[in-house]
Scaffold this active site. Structure first.
Site, PDB file in Angstrom:
ATOM      1  N   CYS A  35       0.844  -1.200   0.000  1.00 53.51           N
ATOM      2  CA  CYS A  35       0.000   0.000   0.000  1.00 53.51           C
ATOM      3  C   CYS A  35       0.882   1.254   0.000  1.00 53.51           C
ATOM      4  O   CYS A  35       1.461   1.598  -1.031  1.00 53.51           O
ATOM      5  CB  CYS A  35      -0.958  -0.033   1.179  1.00 53.51           C
ATOM      6  SG  CYS A  35      -2.342   1.120   1.004  1.00 53.51           S
TER       7      CYS A  35
ATOM      8  N   HIS B 149      -3.569  -5.215   0.198  1.00 55.22           N
ATOM      9  CA  HIS B 149      -3.030  -5.690   1.477  1.00 55.22           C
ATOM     10  C   HIS B 149      -3.076  -7.225   1.509  1.00 55.22           C
ATOM     11  O   HIS B 149      -4.032  -7.817   2.021  1.00 55.22           O
ATOM     12  CB  HIS B 149      -3.840  -5.128   2.644  1.00 55.22           C
ATOM     13  CG  HIS B 149      -3.595  -3.689   2.930  1.00 55.22           C
ATOM     14  ND1 HIS B 149      -2.654  -3.260   3.846  1.00 55.22           N
ATOM     15  CD2 HIS B 149      -4.160  -2.565   2.412  1.00 55.22           C
ATOM     16  CE1 HIS B 149      -2.657  -1.934   3.885  1.00 55.22           C
ATOM     17  NE2 HIS B 149      -3.561  -1.486   3.032  1.00 55.22           N
TER      18      HIS B 149
ATOM     19  N   GLU C 141      -1.583  -9.251   3.354  1.00 58.52           N
ATOM     20  CA  GLU C 141      -1.481  -9.824   4.701  1.00 58.52           C
ATOM     21  C   GLU C 141      -2.841 -10.227   5.256  1.00 58.52           C
ATOM     22  O   GLU C 141      -2.931 -11.111   6.119  1.00 58.52           O
ATOM     23  CB  GLU C 141      -0.793  -8.837   5.650  1.00 58.52           C
ATOM     24  CG  GLU C 141      -1.569  -7.568   5.958  1.00 58.52           C
ATOM     25  CD  GLU C 141      -1.275  -6.416   5.011  1.00 58.52           C
ATOM     26  OE1 GLU C 141      -1.501  -5.248   5.382  1.00 58.52           O
ATOM     27  OE2 GLU C 141      -0.824  -6.704   3.882  1.00 58.52           O
TER      28      GLU C 141
END
EC number: 6.3.4.2
Length: 530
Positions: free
Chosen positions: A353, A482, A484
């Site tokens: 990001c 993102h 994750e």
């Protein structure tokens, strides 16, 4: 939620912004939750007020009991039936976490709602697990806090069936007996949930403590009819978990995280977990080094040379450099300098990001020679704003107006060289979660690509940049999304897995294994440069 106070804001697939606890449930259970799985006081009261305005209460006086309580119960009953995995089947069991502490004003309606829900659900359809902390004072395990907590929750009507005692060390048998006798439960209903070397070993501990046995007996889970395929799938997952998790890896991998909110590590919880998942997949133990991005800036060099040189030492010796997301101008010059070091020194780099955006700014300044290149977020009047505010965003209303949730990213023609694309199993389209309001300025794409920064992934329109990669580099990747948020213990996020594998030196081997799993003969790598 202030990341320095509350930790990260976790984004669900439908764009719901929630507490980080929902991320824990997704990671460990392998499910995909939605915003409705996060039940808050505000949502409940808003629902009750809207129902009253629609005349659903027929002019009756609206009160906490029964209307707010019924709204909570109705929401739980509705959400608990929504499929949360790829099977599309209605769940057999719904886990409800009642957060906070017994006696909190905020939780009172929820305690009453769950008390009534237990009654409505009936026997063998509800189990209450009360979690309490057992401190050690002068070497003695103290049960008084647990006794008082159970007394309080019982007086509210919510009677514990199991008591999970959190503790640093294994509970002594005398302590367990005292908790059981004082809290009106059997000895086998007291679970000693001690600290483990890693959090991933907690499921193994819970099985050892007999949790599965108690759940089966109380909820009659053996009566639930499961297909052979589901049983086999569960057995495979558990066997894989038991094989991977308990291992103590002797070798480590040193990863430096250059961030803005390093004072509270929970601000990057999903990032930490994605790195841990990837390290375990590669057979290493993660050694995560925290660097405040401001400490890499010239200002710190003048004000506190010790912090400056310590931060740069950590960056220079790390095997991989990660720059995660964030908001605002503070600390971004340090991030840009870290990205430059990784690019020039051929150190594996992953930007997420904001991390991708600072990598673009760094390339614009040092490769494209646009010396004042920056982001509109940092300087709205700059000449070369290579990062701009998204046209559809709102600058007046900031809350809930970002580009949120799962979006498609399409790998572009000519990206066959990409290491990241190979890690996704040579997929042409991927689905990942987003949370941002700034993007790469399309006016600078051609110039940036001529400098060597290749935008290999774009959105549905082909106008919004999603993935950037440098070809002749061990691993230099930036992603606008993102990754994750979708990393799982047994299935690590691909950008993070590639990053950690490159830091270790086993990227080619990991990629071959992924391609074999995807059905490519002998794990052949079509054009990926290693």
């Amino acid at each position: 939620m202030n990341p320095k106070e509350h930790g990260e804001c976790f984004v669900l697939h439908d764009g719901g912004e929630t507490d980080l606890d929902l991320g824990n449930y997704e990671r460990y259970l392998g499910v995909d939750l939605a915003r409705d799985n996060n039940i808050t006081t505000g949502k409940v009261y808003q629902q009750v007020i809207e129902n009253e305005r629609k005349g659903k209460y027929l002019g009756r006086t609206v009160q906490v009991v029964p209307h707010v309580i019924d709204a909570i119960i109705d929401t739980i009953n509705r959400v608990s039936r929504v499929p949360v995995d790829k099977s599309g089947e209605e769940p057999d069991v719904c886990i409800i976490e009642l957060g906070g502490t017994v006696g909190d004003i905020e939780s009172m309606p929820f305690v009453e709602a769950l008390t009534q829900l237990r009654h409505r659900a009936g026997k063998n359809n509800f189990i209450n697990i009360h979690v309490s902390y057992v401190p050690v004072v002068n070497g003695e395990q103290k049960t008084k806090p647990t006794q008082h907590a159970v007394k309080s929750v019982r007086s509210a009507g919510l009677i514990p069936d199991l008591i999970a005692c959190r503790c640093e060390k294994p509970l002594e048998q005398g302590t367990i007996n005292k908790v059981a006798s004082s809290c009106q439960v059997e000895v086998n209903q007291v679970l000693a949930v001690r600290d483990m070397p890693t959090i991933y070993q907690v499921p193994l501990l819970l099985e050892e403590q007999g949790l599965l046995r108690e759940l089966k007996e109380t909820l009659k889970l053996d009566d639930v009819k499961l297909s052979p395929a589901r049983v086999s799938q569960g057995q495979e997952v558990w066997a894989k978990w038991q094989k991977i998790v308990p291992l103590g890896y002797a070798e480590t991998v040193d990863i430096v995280l250059v961030g803005k909110y390093v004072e509270l590590h929970d601000a990057y919880l999903s990032v930490i977990k994605a790195l841990e998942h990837s390290a375990m997949r590669c057979g290493r133990k993660l050694n995560l080094i925290w660097v405040d991005s401001e400490h890499l800036e010239e200002k710190t060099q003048k004000e506190d040379p010790t912090k400056y040189h310590k931060a740069w030492h950590d960056v220079c010796v790390a095997k991989g450099i990660l720059v995660p997301g964030g908001f605002g101008h503070r600390g971004t010059e340090g991030m840009i300098r870290a990205a430059q070091w990784a690019r020039e020194q051929k150190t594996p780099f992953l930007g997420v990001c904001l991390g991708m955006q600072v990598a673009v700014i760094e390339a614009a300044r040092n490769l494209c020679e646009l010396k004042d290149a920056t982001s509109e977020e940092f300087d709205a009047n700059a000449e070369h704003r290579v990062i701009i505010f998204m046209p559809e965003g709102s600058k007046e209303k900031l809350g809930g107006t970002m580009r949120l949730g799962t979006r498609s990213t399409h790998f572009q023609p000519g990206s066959e060289f990409s290491k990241l694309r190979a890690l996704y199993g040579e997929a042409t389209t991927i689905e990942e979660r987003h949370r941002h309001r700034y993007e790469v300025n399309p006016d600078y794409i051609e110039k940036l690509e001529q400098s060597g920064l290749i935008f290999i992934g774009k959105d549905d329109s082909g106008e919004r940049m999603e993935v950037v990669e440098i070809k002749d580099h061990p691993y230099y990747v930036g992603v606008q999304y993102h990754p994750e948020y979708t990393s799982r213990v047994l299935d690590p996020s691909r950008p993070f897995l590639g990053f950690v594998a490159a830091a270790i030196g086993c990227l080619e081997q990991i990629t071959k294994e992924i391609l074999q799993d995807a059905g490519f003969a002998n794990g052949s790598i079509n054009g990926a440069h290693f």
